[in-house]
Every structure is written in structure tokens, then in C-alpha cells.
Design an enzyme around this catalytic site. Structure first.
Site, PDB file in Angstrom:
ATOM      1  N   ILE A  88       0.826  -1.239  -0.020  1.00 50.41           N
ATOM      2  CA  ILE A  88      -0.082   0.239   0.074  1.00 50.41           C
ATOM      3  C   ILE A  88       0.858   1.180   0.022  1.00 50.41           C
ATOM      4  CG2 ILE A  88      -1.877  -1.017   1.114  1.00 50.41           C
ATOM      5  CD1 ILE A  88      -0.963   0.300   3.776  1.00 50.41           C
ATOM      6  N   LEU A 123       3.657   4.185   1.359  1.00 48.63           N
ATOM      7  CA  LEU A 123       3.823   4.600   2.675  1.00 48.63           C
ATOM      8  C   LEU A 123       2.546   5.288   3.120  1.00 48.63           C
ATOM      9  CD1 LEU A 123       7.553   5.772   2.691  1.00 48.63           C
ATOM     10  CD2 LEU A 123       6.608   3.793   3.989  1.00 48.63           C
ATOM     11  N   HIS A 124       1.463   4.313   3.706  1.00 51.29           N
ATOM     12  CA  HIS A 124       0.282   4.659   3.942  1.00 51.29           C
ATOM     13  C   HIS A 124       0.068   3.950   5.257  1.00 51.29           C
ATOM     14  CE1 HIS A 124      -0.604   7.279   0.692  1.00 51.29           C
ATOM     15  NE2 HIS A 124      -0.102   6.460  -0.204  1.00 51.29           N
ATOM     16  N   ALA A 125      -0.833   4.481   6.095  1.00 51.94           N
ATOM     17  CA  ALA A 125      -1.236   3.818   7.337  1.00 51.94           C
ATOM     18  C   ALA A 125       0.130   3.143   8.062  1.00 51.94           C
ATOM     19  CB  ALA A 125      -2.227   2.824   6.997  1.00 51.94           C
ATOM     20  N   PRO A 171       2.528   0.926   7.297  1.00 51.71           N
ATOM     21  CA  PRO A 171       4.087   1.078   6.729  1.00 51.71           C
ATOM     22  C   PRO A 171       4.602   2.527   6.969  1.00 51.71           C
ATOM     23  CG  PRO A 171       2.615  -0.345   5.164  1.00 51.71           C
ATOM     24  CD  PRO A 171       1.663   0.507   6.393  1.00 51.71           C
TER      25      PRO A 171
END
Length: 96
Positions: free
Chosen positions: A12, A14-16, A18
């Protein structure tokens, strides 16, 4: 200026989670690391909001950097190089 390149492997980007894991590691390093891609100006890698807003998708190449004059007292440029290498490993190992 210590600089390293890595490819974001989290599916995904670099979101949420990670992004949170990465930002936490940068913050714990104590260094003012910037992250950028595609020749854009770097953003503060210690800021979850800035990292998520900049949009680093899976597969993009990012550049991590620390200005030599910004290395805190008690740390060396070699320390910064080592920490950037560790952060690159983190980015390239987040497969999910």
C-alpha cells in the site's frame, strides 16, 4: 550529505501502518531525515502527516537524506550513513 535510495515495498506504499512504522524508526534515530522522490523537495520523514501526504506508492524509488550540518552533536556522518542504510532496509522489507 548522507544520502541513500530505496524502493518502497509495502503493497500500500507509505500509508497507514507502513508509514507509521517508518516514521517511528526515523524519529527513534534522532536524525532530521528527509524523504523525497522524482526530484521533488524532501519532506520531514519524522512527520507522519507529511510522509502520507507526499504519497510514496509501492515500487517507487525514494531518496533518504540528512544534511551533514544537521547531524546532532554526539553523532557523526558515519552514524547518519548507518542509520539511513537501516531505514532503507526497513522500506525494502515491508512486503505488506
Amino acid at each position: 550529505m548522507p544520502v541513500r535510495k530505496a524502493v518502497v515495498q509495502a503493497s500500500i506504499g507509505l500509508h497507514a501502518r507502513p508509514a507509521a512504522v517508518f516514521v517511528r524508526a526515523v524519529t527513534q534515530s534522532g536524525l532530521p531525515v528527509t524523504i523525497s522522490r522524482d526530484g521533488r523537495p524532501g519532506v520531514d520523514a519524522r512527520s507522519l502527516l507529511e510522509v502520507m501526504t507526499e504519497d510514496f506508492p509501492c515500487g517507487c524509488e525514494v531518496e533518504l537524506a540528512v544534511r551533514a550540518e544537521a547531524v546532532p552533536a554526539g553523532s557523526s556522518v558515519d552514524d547518519a550513513e548507518r542509520i539511513l542504510a537501516e531505514l532503507c532496509i526497513l522500506l525494502e522489507s515491508q512486503a505488506r
